[in-house]
Design an enzyme around this catalytic site. Structure first.
Site, mmCIF file in Angstrom:
data_model
loop_
_atom_site.group_PDB
_atom_site.id
_atom_site.type_symbol
_atom_site.label_atom_id
_atom_site.label_comp_id
_atom_site.label_asym_id
_atom_site.label_seq_id
_atom_site.Cartn_x
_atom_site.Cartn_y
_atom_site.Cartn_z
ATOM 1 N N GLY A 48 1.112 -1.689 0.630
ATOM 2 C CA GLY A 48 -0.165 0.029 -0.106
ATOM 3 C C GLY A 48 1.047 1.108 0.448
ATOM 4 O O GLY A 48 1.291 1.903 0.824
ATOM 5 N N ALA A 140 -5.955 0.347 1.306
ATOM 6 C CA ALA A 140 -7.030 0.599 1.984
ATOM 7 C C ALA A 140 -7.516 0.369 0.909
ATOM 8 O O ALA A 140 -7.628 1.175 -0.008
ATOM 9 C CB ALA A 140 -7.260 1.664 2.911
ATOM 10 N N TYR A 235 -16.580 4.677 13.327
ATOM 11 C CA TYR A 235 -15.724 4.654 12.990
ATOM 12 C C TYR A 235 -15.841 2.838 14.045
ATOM 13 O O TYR A 235 -15.568 1.838 13.727
ATOM 14 C CB TYR A 235 -14.802 5.276 13.489
ATOM 15 C CG TYR A 235 -13.635 4.587 12.747
ATOM 16 C CD1 TYR A 235 -13.134 5.200 11.341
ATOM 17 C CD2 TYR A 235 -12.511 4.000 13.299
ATOM 18 C CE1 TYR A 235 -12.123 4.329 10.603
ATOM 19 C CE2 TYR A 235 -11.381 4.025 12.477
ATOM 20 C CZ TYR A 235 -11.372 3.609 11.241
ATOM 21 O OH TYR A 235 -10.452 3.284 10.761
ATOM 22 N N VAL A 275 -6.299 13.588 5.818
ATOM 23 C CA VAL A 275 -7.289 13.052 4.668
ATOM 24 C C VAL A 275 -6.585 12.637 4.384
ATOM 25 O O VAL A 275 -5.727 13.127 3.234
ATOM 26 C CB VAL A 275 -7.574 15.076 4.582
ATOM 27 C CG1 VAL A 275 -8.074 14.536 2.946
ATOM 28 C CG2 VAL A 275 -7.952 16.162 4.833
HETATM 29 P P1 NAD Z 1 -4.997 5.650 1.748
HETATM 30 O O1 NAD Z 1 -5.983 5.653 0.005
HETATM 31 O O2 NAD Z 1 -4.109 7.086 1.000
HETATM 32 O O3 NAD Z 1 -3.900 4.408 0.758
HETATM 33 C C1 NAD Z 1 -4.334 2.741 0.131
HETATM 34 C C2 NAD Z 1 -2.837 2.010 -0.262
HETATM 35 O O4 NAD Z 1 -3.577 0.925 -0.337
HETATM 36 C C3 NAD Z 1 -2.353 3.042 -1.330
HETATM 37 O O5 NAD Z 1 -1.124 2.849 -2.113
HETATM 38 C C4 NAD Z 1 -3.324 1.931 -2.951
HETATM 39 O O6 NAD Z 1 -2.343 2.200 -3.977
HETATM 40 C C5 NAD Z 1 -3.575 0.647 -2.142
HETATM 41 N N1 NAD Z 1 -4.505 0.028 -2.374
HETATM 42 C C6 NAD Z 1 -5.373 -0.734 -2.132
HETATM 43 N N2 NAD Z 1 -6.356 -1.534 -2.626
HETATM 44 C C7 NAD Z 1 -5.189 -2.332 -2.690
HETATM 45 C C8 NAD Z 1 -4.921 -4.126 -3.501
HETATM 46 N N3 NAD Z 1 -5.776 -4.079 -3.534
HETATM 47 N N4 NAD Z 1 -3.428 -4.206 -3.674
HETATM 48 C C9 NAD Z 1 -2.432 -3.401 -3.894
HETATM 49 N N5 NAD Z 1 -2.430 -1.744 -3.154
HETATM 50 C C10 NAD Z 1 -3.703 -2.085 -2.757
HETATM 51 O O7 NAD Z 1 -4.917 5.446 2.474
HETATM 52 P P2 NAD Z 1 -4.715 5.485 4.011
HETATM 53 O O8 NAD Z 1 -5.704 6.748 4.707
HETATM 54 O O9 NAD Z 1 -2.485 5.965 3.644
HETATM 55 O O10 NAD Z 1 -4.733 3.548 4.916
HETATM 56 C C11 NAD Z 1 -3.778 3.121 5.106
HETATM 57 C C12 NAD Z 1 -3.863 3.129 6.506
HETATM 58 O O11 NAD Z 1 -4.050 4.002 7.216
HETATM 59 C C13 NAD Z 1 -5.342 2.351 6.914
HETATM 60 O O12 NAD Z 1 -4.759 1.161 7.051
HETATM 61 C C14 NAD Z 1 -6.585 2.760 7.483
HETATM 62 O O13 NAD Z 1 -7.367 2.639 8.583
HETATM 63 C C15 NAD Z 1 -5.007 3.476 8.205
HETATM 64 N N6 NAD Z 1 -5.450 4.581 8.956
HETATM 65 C C16 NAD Z 1 -5.393 6.058 8.305
HETATM 66 C C17 NAD Z 1 -6.211 6.703 9.367
HETATM 67 C C18 NAD Z 1 -6.842 8.156 7.743
HETATM 68 O O14 NAD Z 1 -7.417 9.378 8.319
HETATM 69 N N7 NAD Z 1 -6.082 8.566 6.861
HETATM 70 C C19 NAD Z 1 -5.518 7.668 10.446
HETATM 71 C C20 NAD Z 1 -5.508 6.054 10.747
HETATM 72 C C21 NAD Z 1 -4.994 4.755 10.383
#
Ligand code: NAD
Length: 395
Positions: A48, A140, A235, A275
């Site tokens: 990811g 994600a 959430y 975001v």
């Molecule tokens: P994001 O959407 O920015 O990044 C997701 C990444 O996953 C991308 O690189 C995408 O290409 C990759 N991806 C998605 N499906 C895929 C697949 N099937 N195969 C390969 N790659 C795939 O998301 P984010 O917000 O950075 O989230 C990442 C983690 O952080 C998640 O577990 C999320 O729950 C957690 N998180 C997010 C937040 C927030 O506020 N954004 C806060 C705390 C934790």
């Protein structure tokens, strides 16, 4: 072509290659300015890796500690006359910058849930890196095709047990309204756990371990969120929260395996609400983020993905430090978000927010700015009136 943002609900359907590259460069510059992270990771697999917390982790590993990185991601490539999704451009920009700095950087684009992408990844590690000493799991995704059963699981963002009504904001139009979300049924809960829970992370670690590709002492981290009571129904106690509980279950199992592999560890880092493409899809949360940004910016404690990940690596995982765990064994880089004064301020502002006072009481402008930046828009120094070639091949 001249590329402008085209926002449709909570996505922007265009992205700007030069702007995305400038965004990646901002993050690289931040990590470099913070100085080297000593005794950091050397060979890192990021699952990811193209946007959000995964990209920030990769940049921190590479430019903070000089790590070789292998990134797994799933984006839409560019075509003649059609921009890619931002992760495509981000990955190209990161890879070019890393290689220019003399660092190994390779990418595998495809479905990380599949056996095929896992196999390609193992082969690449075996051939190029030998072993990895850090695995970052930062997926994600809205859906997962299960590699063993072939079933397609779709995740949903719903409360569990009872319907939930609260304020939400249409971040594009700036309209505050009340939303009621009906509770998930059992199948939707199970599907969300299948997509966003810990099974796939365990599959990755098992596959790497069985192929002897984890260096002694290797670590693995996955990301979670808890947040304030106002968002718990959607959430923490909702479908996504149950999936995150399963991720925590997996963390314990992975921790035991990695501990037995030369004293490594596997754990969850609870990160701040930010975001990203993933968070903008969650009802209610963008309104909370807009309020949070206003309060944290005023206190001087606001952080983005890169500040969060740099702090995680520099003050918990490396640099002569060890992770400081909460009572449930999680690292908390959401600590500045959750300080009582910040949360009390959110609670005070929340009930009075309306469409009319949204701009004054929240940082909706900052939210929008960050949202557009995810797609490469609004970066200083980028000429958005200039003709730009959207079709950029992977390097
Ligand atoms: P994001 O959407 O920015 O990044 C997701 C990444 O996953 C991308 O690189 C995408 O290409 C990759 N991806 C998605 N499906 C895929 C697949 N099937 N195969 C390969 N790659 C795939 O998301 P984010 O917000 O950075 O989230 C990442 C983690 O952080 C998640 O577990 C999320 O729950 C957690 N998180 C997010 C937040 C927030 O506020 N954004 C806060 C705390 C934790």
């Amino acid at each position: 072509m001249i590329i402008k943002p085209k926002v449709r609900g909570f996505v922007c359907v265009t992205s700007h290659p030069v702007g995305c590259a400038a965004h990646v460069q901002e993050w690289i510059d931040y990590v470099k300015a913070k100085g080297p992270i000593k005794a950091g990771p050397k060979k890192v697999l990021v699952i990811g890796s193209s946007t959000g917390y995964g990209l920030a982790s990769r940049i921190t590993a590479a430019f903070g500690s000089g790590a070789a990185t292998l990134g797994i991601f799933f984006d839409r490539p560019s075509e003649e006359g059609r921009p890619a999704t931002p992760g495509w451009y981000n990955t190209i920009a990161f890879t070019a910058a890393a290689r220019k700095a003399g660092l190994y950087a390779k990418n595998i684009m495809g479905d990380a849930f599949s056996d095929d992408i896992k196999r390609q990844t193992l082969e690449t590690i075996k051939a190029d890196l030998g072993q990895v000493d850090l695995v970052v799991y930062s997926l994600a995704s809205p859906r997962r095709t299960h590699p063993k059963t072939g079933a397609v699981h779709k995740s949903c963002l719903k409360p569990v047990g009872a319907s939930y009504t609260n304020k939400t904001v249409d971040t594009d139009k700036g309209i505050v309204s009340e939303v009621t979300i009906e509770p998930a049924n059992e199948a939707e809960i199970a599907d969300t756990i299948a997509v966003m829970g810990g099974e796939d992370w365990e599959m990755w670690i098992n596959a790497l371990r069985e192929a002897n590709l984890l260096a002694p002492g290797a670590q693995s981290v996955a990301y979670s969120y808890i947040g304030p009571e106002v968002t718990w129904a959607i959430y923490k106690n909702g479908t996504i929260g149950l999936a995150k509980n399963d991720l925590e279950r997996a963390a314990k199992a992975i921790n035991a395996q990695l501990a037995a592999n030369g004293g490594g560890r596997g754990f969850i880092s609870v990160n701040k609400a930010l975001v990203t493409q993933a968070s903008s899809a969650i009802p209610v949360v963008p309104l909370y983020i807009s309020i949070l940004y206003k309060i944290m910016k005023a206190r001087g404690t606001h952080e983005g993905c890169i500040e969060q990940m740099q702090r995680l690596f520099a003050t918990h995982m490396y640099n002569g430090n060890t992770p400081k765990f909460d009572e449930a064994g999680r690292v908390r880089v959401d600590d500045w978000e959750m300080v009582p004064e910040v949360q009390a301020a959110v609670r005070e502002i929340w009930p009075g927010i309306t469409t009319e006072n949204l701009a004054a009481l929240t940082d909706i402008a900052g939210y929008r700015e960050e949202f557009l930046k995810l797609f490469g828009f609004g970066l200083p120094g980028v000429n958005y009136e200039a003709d730009v070639e959207p079709h950029v091949p992977m390097i």
